[in-house]
Motif scaffolding. Structure first.
Motif, PDB file in Angstrom:
ATOM      1  N   SER A 143       0.830  -1.204   0.000  1.00  0.00           N
ATOM      2  CA  SER A 143       0.000   0.000   0.000  1.00  0.00           C
ATOM      3  C   SER A 143       0.869   1.261   0.000  1.00  0.00           C
ATOM      4  CB  SER A 143      -0.939   0.010   1.218  1.00  0.00           C
ATOM      5  OG  SER A 143      -1.960   0.959   1.060  1.00  0.00           O
ATOM      6  N   SER A 145       2.419   4.682  -1.638  1.00  0.00           N
ATOM      7  CA  SER A 145       2.091   5.750  -2.567  1.00  0.00           C
ATOM      8  C   SER A 145       3.281   6.690  -2.684  1.00  0.00           C
ATOM      9  CB  SER A 145       0.851   6.533  -2.101  1.00  0.00           C
ATOM     10  OG  SER A 145      -0.287   5.707  -2.075  1.00  0.00           O
ATOM     11  N   VAL A 152       1.850   6.201  -8.588  1.00  0.00           N
ATOM     12  CA  VAL A 152       2.003   5.018  -7.741  1.00  0.00           C
ATOM     13  C   VAL A 152       1.104   5.196  -6.525  1.00  0.00           C
ATOM     14  CG1 VAL A 152       3.607   3.563  -6.454  1.00  0.00           C
ATOM     15  CG2 VAL A 152       4.388   4.765  -8.507  1.00  0.00           C
ATOM     16  N   ARG A 153       0.082   4.359  -6.415  1.00  0.00           N
ATOM     17  CA  ARG A 153      -0.869   4.517  -5.318  1.00  0.00           C
ATOM     18  C   ARG A 153      -1.298   3.154  -4.798  1.00  0.00           C
ATOM     19  NH1 ARG A 153      -2.843   9.074  -4.315  1.00  0.00           N
ATOM     20  NH2 ARG A 153      -4.170   9.306  -2.510  1.00  0.00           N
ATOM     21  N   TYR A 155       0.373   0.673  -3.900  1.00  0.00           N
ATOM     22  CA  TYR A 155       1.094  -0.359  -4.642  1.00  0.00           C
ATOM     23  C   TYR A 155       1.682  -1.399  -3.686  1.00  0.00           C
ATOM     24  CZ  TYR A 155       5.063  -2.381  -7.206  1.00  0.00           C
ATOM     25  OH  TYR A 155       5.978  -3.232  -7.761  1.00  0.00           O
ATOM     26  N   HIS A 157       4.380  -4.567  -3.942  1.00  0.00           N
ATOM     27  CA  HIS A 157       5.320  -5.169  -4.882  1.00  0.00           C
ATOM     28  C   HIS A 157       5.436  -6.687  -4.752  1.00  0.00           C
ATOM     29  CE1 HIS A 157       9.222  -5.114  -2.218  1.00  0.00           C
ATOM     30  NE2 HIS A 157       8.157  -5.432  -1.526  1.00  0.00           N
ATOM     31  N   SER A 184      11.055  -0.679  -6.897  1.00  0.00           N
ATOM     32  CA  SER A 184      10.310  -1.801  -6.317  1.00  0.00           C
ATOM     33  C   SER A 184      11.190  -3.019  -6.112  1.00  0.00           C
ATOM     34  CB  SER A 184       9.132  -2.169  -7.223  1.00  0.00           C
ATOM     35  OG  SER A 184       9.600  -2.728  -8.447  1.00  0.00           O
ATOM     36  N   ASP A 223       8.623   1.270 -15.731  1.00  0.00           N
ATOM     37  CA  ASP A 223       8.752  -0.156 -15.435  1.00  0.00           C
ATOM     38  C   ASP A 223       9.585  -0.796 -16.539  1.00  0.00           C
ATOM     39  OD1 ASP A 223       8.599  -2.761 -14.677  1.00  0.00           O
ATOM     40  OD2 ASP A 223       6.406  -2.884 -14.674  1.00  0.00           O
ATOM     41  N   PHE A 304      -0.009   2.393 -11.340  1.00  0.00           N
ATOM     42  CA  PHE A 304       0.772   1.415 -10.578  1.00  0.00           C
ATOM     43  C   PHE A 304       0.122   1.271  -9.198  1.00  0.00           C
ATOM     44  CE2 PHE A 304       3.632   3.735 -13.445  1.00  0.00           C
ATOM     45  CZ  PHE A 304       4.031   2.691 -14.269  1.00  0.00           C
ATOM     46  N   GLY A 305      -0.853   0.380  -9.097  1.00  0.00           N
ATOM     47  CA  GLY A 305      -1.643   0.261  -7.878  1.00  0.00           C
ATOM     48  C   GLY A 305      -1.558  -1.107  -7.240  1.00  0.00           C
ATOM     49  N   TYR A 308      -1.217  -4.060  -9.636  1.00  0.00           N
ATOM     50  CA  TYR A 308      -0.311  -3.905 -10.775  1.00  0.00           C
ATOM     51  C   TYR A 308       0.579  -5.119 -11.014  1.00  0.00           C
ATOM     52  CZ  TYR A 308       3.228  -2.229 -13.949  1.00  0.00           C
ATOM     53  OH  TYR A 308       4.070  -2.111 -15.024  1.00  0.00           O
ATOM     54  N   GLU A 309       1.107  -5.740  -9.948  1.00  0.00           N
ATOM     55  CA  GLU A 309       2.036  -6.865 -10.130  1.00  0.00           C
ATOM     56  C   GLU A 309       1.374  -8.068 -10.781  1.00  0.00           C
ATOM     57  OE1 GLU A 309       5.361  -7.225  -9.793  1.00  0.00           O
ATOM     58  OE2 GLU A 309       5.345  -5.050  -9.541  1.00  0.00           O
TER      59      GLU A 309
END
Length: 450
Positions: A143, A145, A152-153, A155, A157, A184, A223, A304-305, A308-309
């Protein structure tokens, strides 16, 4: 207060926490657990945590896809901290196969099959803080940001259960400029970005009494897509202006507006405007945010939240394409976020400790995204319950749902505890698709937290 938010979120992640239910829930901070030592300032006191967990950990197929396997998991943790400017937290789960396919050996191969996975040995390493001219942090982010959060919010990884990198965050202040940069994965070419804020009042009128009241910021994130499984590379950039209108000892309110886009994609841009408020008292920390957004050409804020991964391989929906190439309709959205932490000071009965994090976005064309987590400690902190959930693309075909839960019960004075976790997972395959799965774990642990 606004600037401290980003750093404090990162520092909280240094403690063991729930990360799609693969890590235990966060322990109370040293200040919550220990009484002040006589004659020693709190910032000068060393604090340590030693922990060992032994559990079973089972992977189960979903929708008839995959095979089940079981592991014996040993998870040691060593943590040393001194004030807010130094800390080191080491440890990683070791999973030894009990049943299931043995072609990967006795140790679960997916946990250690690439260089980035060795980053999981460092759960947290901090040097300096957000109030220092320079601060560095390494470890797990969940989480996270990047300052304004428009790229990026929230996020995480490690949402990919087979990828265990260590992230890095750098913060620095030089005159009217404040910078936060992150990666990340410090051992692989993956997500990297930075945001710089210029204090306009400082530039125009000299050093202000209240820093950061009027700022202009610019951020960029790229990325590389070369670790944790190869995926398409993507670049986004954003410009933000923030004005803090209300400043009180325990309260702050601000307004903001911004514009961003994808430099490598023509016609992909978006605009945002909104309001935010931070409140901090002896018992309550609260952050509220409300944004109106416009998206065109495949760009969206918070690209990128939390998802995202997984979405970098296959976005939610029916297209089956990775997020970088998946169609995203032009339209508007409304985004809201809240972060709440509460802890009683004068306990008249059972102690309670609550942490809540929730983000939700509704789109004009019928889509709804939400992710959140809640953790509560009850009965003299002897019982901990944590829930976590993610829903992406609700209201559209191909919506994605993930969830997990953990319960921990401390006994024998709190030094021993029983724990149980369970939830759903998605595993990226070599073809780029996502294979559904589930996990469950039960076991015992011991530490010196109390």
């Amino acid at each position: 207060m606004q600037r401290n938010r980003s750093w404090l979120v990162v520092l909280l992640l240094m403690l063991p926490g729930v990360a799609w239910a693969q890590e235990p829930e966060e322990e109370p901070s040293p200040e919550e657990l220990e009484e002040d030592a006589p004659g020693v300032e709190p910032d000068e006191r060393w604090w340590n945590l030693f922990r060992v967990e032994a559990t079973t950990w089972a992977l189960l197929p979903r929708a008839g896809v995959g095979t089940d396997s079981g592991y014996f998991q040993v998870d040691p943790t060593i943590d040393f901290e001194r004030g807010e400017e130094f800390g080191v937290n080491l440890g990683a789960p070791l999973r030894l196969r009990i049943w299931g396919p043995r072609d990967g050996g006795i140790v679960r191969r997916e946990d250690w099959d690439e260089l980035s996975d060795w980053g999981q040995l460092v759960r947290g390493l901090k040097l300096g803080s957000d109030n220092s001219p320079l601060g560095v942090w390494f470890g797990q982010i969940d989480s996270y940001s990047l300052l304004s959060g428009h790229l990026v919010r929230r996020y995480a990884h490690r949402a990919n259960p087979n990828y265990h990198p260590a992230a890095g965050v750098l913060t620095g202040t030089l005159g009217p400029v404040y910078v936060e940069a992150f990666t990340s994965d410090v051992l692989g070419a993956r997500l990297m970005g930075a945001e710089a804020e210029l204090d306009l009042e400082h530039v125009l009128f000299g050093r202000p009494q209240q820093r950061g009241r009027y700022t202009l910021g610019m951020s960029a994130v790229h990325d590389w897509g070369r670790a944790g499984g190869r995926a398409a590379s993507v670049t986004l950039a954003h410009v933000d202006a923030v004005a803090v209108l209300v400043v009180r000892p325990e309260f702050e309110a601000h307004v903001f507006a911004g514009w961003g886009g994808r430099p490598d994609t023509g016609g992909a841009w978006g605009a945002v405007a909104g309001v935010g408020a931070d409140a901090e008292t002896s018992t309550l920390d609260m952050i509220l945010r409300l944004e109106a957004r416009h998206q065109r050409g495949g760009f969206r804020q918070g690209f990128f939240g939390a998802d995202y991964e997984l979405a970098r391989f296959q976005a939610a929906g029916t297209s089956g394409a990775p997020l970088a190439d998946a169609p995203f309709p032009d339209g508007y959205s409304l985004f809201g976020e809240s972060e709440v932490g509460w802890d009683a000071v004068s306990y008249g009965g059972p102690k309670a400790h609550l942490k809540l994090s929730l983000g939700a976005e509704v789109f004009s064309w019928g889509r709804f995204d939400v992710d959140g987590r809640v953790a509560v400690q009850l009965f003299e902190r002897s019982v901990e319950v944590a829930l976590k959930g993610l829903a992406v693309g609700v209201g559209q075909p191909g919506a994605r749902y993930l969830g997990s839960a953990e319960v921990r019960w401390r006994f024998l004075g709190g030094g021993f505890y029983a724990t149980g976790t369970g939830g759903t997972l998605l595993f990226p395959t070599t073809e780029g698709a996502l294979r559904p799965g589930a996990f469950a774990s039960v076991g015992l642990g011991v530490d010196n937290a109390r």
